[in-house]
Design a protein around this motif. Structure first.
Motif, mmCIF file in Angstrom:
data_model
loop_
_atom_site.group_PDB
_atom_site.id
_atom_site.type_symbol
_atom_site.label_atom_id
_atom_site.label_comp_id
_atom_site.label_asym_id
_atom_site.label_seq_id
_atom_site.Cartn_x
_atom_site.Cartn_y
_atom_site.Cartn_z
ATOM 1 N N HIS A 41 -6.562 0.801 10.973
ATOM 2 C CA HIS A 41 -6.628 2.261 11.267
ATOM 3 C C HIS A 41 -7.552 2.271 13.205
ATOM 4 O O HIS A 41 -7.024 2.886 13.557
ATOM 5 N N ASP A 58 -18.246 -0.801 6.888
ATOM 6 C CA ASP A 58 -17.647 -1.183 5.753
ATOM 7 C C ASP A 58 -19.247 -1.825 4.916
ATOM 8 O O ASP A 58 -19.826 -2.370 6.097
ATOM 9 N N ASP A 103 -10.157 5.579 4.025
ATOM 10 C CA ASP A 103 -9.489 5.129 3.472
ATOM 11 C C ASP A 103 -9.403 4.828 2.350
ATOM 12 O O ASP A 103 -10.097 3.504 2.309
HETATM 13 C C1 LIG Z 1 -8.587 0.538 1.912
HETATM 14 S S1 LIG Z 1 -8.990 -0.640 2.830
HETATM 15 C C2 LIG Z 1 -9.137 -0.067 3.920
HETATM 16 C C3 LIG Z 1 -8.568 -0.599 4.844
HETATM 17 C C4 LIG Z 1 -7.951 -0.277 6.199
HETATM 18 N N1 LIG Z 1 -8.304 1.853 6.341
HETATM 19 C C5 LIG Z 1 -7.156 -1.475 7.446
HETATM 20 O O1 LIG Z 1 -6.444 -0.266 7.998
HETATM 21 O O2 LIG Z 1 -7.491 -2.458 7.187
HETATM 22 C C6 LIG Z 1 -10.868 0.283 2.641
HETATM 23 C C7 LIG Z 1 -12.309 -0.924 2.502
HETATM 24 O O3 LIG Z 1 -13.131 0.158 2.760
HETATM 25 C C8 LIG Z 1 -14.124 -0.718 2.264
HETATM 26 N N2 LIG Z 1 -15.037 0.587 1.283
HETATM 27 C C9 LIG Z 1 -15.115 1.162 0.638
HETATM 28 N N3 LIG Z 1 -16.030 1.778 -0.411
HETATM 29 C C10 LIG Z 1 -16.700 1.670 0.777
HETATM 30 C C11 LIG Z 1 -18.053 3.010 1.085
HETATM 31 N N4 LIG Z 1 -18.521 3.064 0.483
HETATM 32 N N5 LIG Z 1 -18.839 2.225 1.631
HETATM 33 C C12 LIG Z 1 -18.733 1.383 2.762
HETATM 34 N N6 LIG Z 1 -17.289 0.736 2.581
HETATM 35 C C13 LIG Z 1 -16.268 0.842 2.042
HETATM 36 C C14 LIG Z 1 -13.865 -1.902 1.573
HETATM 37 O O4 LIG Z 1 -14.739 -2.935 1.524
HETATM 38 C C15 LIG Z 1 -12.436 -1.914 1.961
HETATM 39 O O5 LIG Z 1 -12.618 -3.197 3.165
#
Ligand SMILES: C[S@@+](CC[C@H](N)C(=O)[O-])C[C@H]1O[C@@H](n2cnc3c(N)ncnc32)[C@H](O)[C@@H]1O
Length: 313
Positions: A41, A58, A103
């Motif tokens: 994204h 992240d 996301d």
């Molecule tokens: C579904 S993936 C996102 C994928 C991304 N949109 C892409 O296109 O590659 C969710 C990501 O968010 C991170 N994440 C989830 N909760 C988080 C938080 N509270 N703070 C920071 N990062 C977080 C995870 O480590 C993961 O790498």
């Protein structure tokens, strides 16, 4: 990004076009990607910016390595939990942004890495931390949480039907041998699962543990509240979730300004509501996308616009 580190290999972005459209990008604006993952994204947002800026978050060091491949001057990466978004924006000289994308959940890379312990399919340590500097692992939780707390986690986050019985079985099992690996857990779960639905049951239990290990709902609440402060009037909040509890929190927040609870009214009876939903129903992935990427099947995308509270009568 080159070679086998392309975002498509790390994680295939869900509803990419829909998310970009939802952000309604202004080429000179400042945007936040709260969940960088493999950067799918983020890269698309950057393509749409000219003199604008993207700040991505992240908490996973593997995502940071992906982000290090982005050379754009418009891009800043913060390896941090998005619950600290406001602070990190301030550190980067930003107080207001035109759009925030989240996301939620974990990436395919995280699930597909056996050593992270997220997957029911591989043998691995019961870890499940997105941020490997944090101290609570799934093993620690299984081995140390009181039985009633385990019951609550499994029932609430995993919607596990026999959560109480399972919590009891976990407590019995750990008194004989502490949990260490995902395989030990699935072996223990097998006789507890509805026949023929074992994998669904494992997935529910793993999801519950993951959400607790990473305190996902707590982080989401703190993040949403900060969106109220950092999104400029007319700016967009775009959140994609994969779990009904998360979607409910996002929906409530958009409709009432609170994650739990009711719409507040001011002295004159006007609703104190910082966001206006752009769509009444969440956007879902097309059939074509779901066919190509099974992960997209449960995604719910909610879009809202920040209301200018100063012109409220
Ligand atoms: C579904 S993936 C996102 C994928 C991304 N949109 C892409 O296109 O590659 C969710 C990501 O968010 C991170 N994440 C989830 N909760 C988080 C938080 N509270 N703070 C920071 N990062 C977080 C995870 O480590 C993961 O790498």
């Amino acid at each position: 990004m080159t070679g086998n580190q392309t975002p498509a290999r790390y994680h295939r972005p869900v509803m990419l076009a829909e998310c970009i459209e939802a952000l309604n990008i202004n080429t000179g604006g400042t945007y936040v990607d709260a969940t960088f993952g493999g950067g799918g994204h983020s890269l698309k947002i950057l393509e749409n910016l000219r003199e604008g800026r993207l700040i991505a978050f992240d908490q996973d060091e593997d995502a940071k390595k992906q982000a290090d491949n982005i050379q754009s001057r418009s891009f800043t990466f913060c390896q941090a939990n998005f619950k600290y978004m406001k602070q990190y924006l301030k550190l980067n000289g930003v107080t207001l942004v035109e759009g925030v994308l989240a996301d939620l959940g974990i990436s395919s890379h995280q699930i597909d890495s056996p050593e992270r312990g997220f997957s029911t399919r591989f043998e691995g340590p019961l870890d499940m931390r997105m941020d490997r500097k944090s101290t609570l692992t799934a093993a620690k939780l299984l081995n140390e949480y009181p039985e009633e707390k385990l019951h609550k986690v499994l029932g609430m986050y995993g919607e596990v039907k026999n959560a109480k019985t399972l919590a009891r079985a976990i407590a019995q099992q750990r008194s004989v041998k502490k949990f260490e690996t995902s395989q030990e857990l699935t072996v223990m779960l097998k006789p507890m699962a509805p026949r023929g639905k074992e994998f669904k049951y494992y997935a529910q239990v793993f999801q519950a543990l993951r959400m607790e290990v990473n305190q996902e709902l707590e982080a989401l609440e703190e993040f949403l509240v900060q969106c109220r402060d950092v999104i400029a009037p007319g700016g967009r909040l775009v959140v994609m979730s994969y779990h009904s509890l998360e979607d409910r929190m996002v929906k409530n927040f958009i409709n009432t300004g609170k994650v739990f609870g009711e719409l507040e009214k001011d002295f004159y009876g006007n609703p104190v509501k910082p966001f206006q939903a752009v769509n009444r129903k969440p956007v879902e992935a097309s059939e074509k996308e779901v066919k190509e990427n099974n992960r997209a099947r449960s995604a719910k995308l909610r879009i809202a616009e920040r209301i200018d509270m100063s012109i409220k009568l």
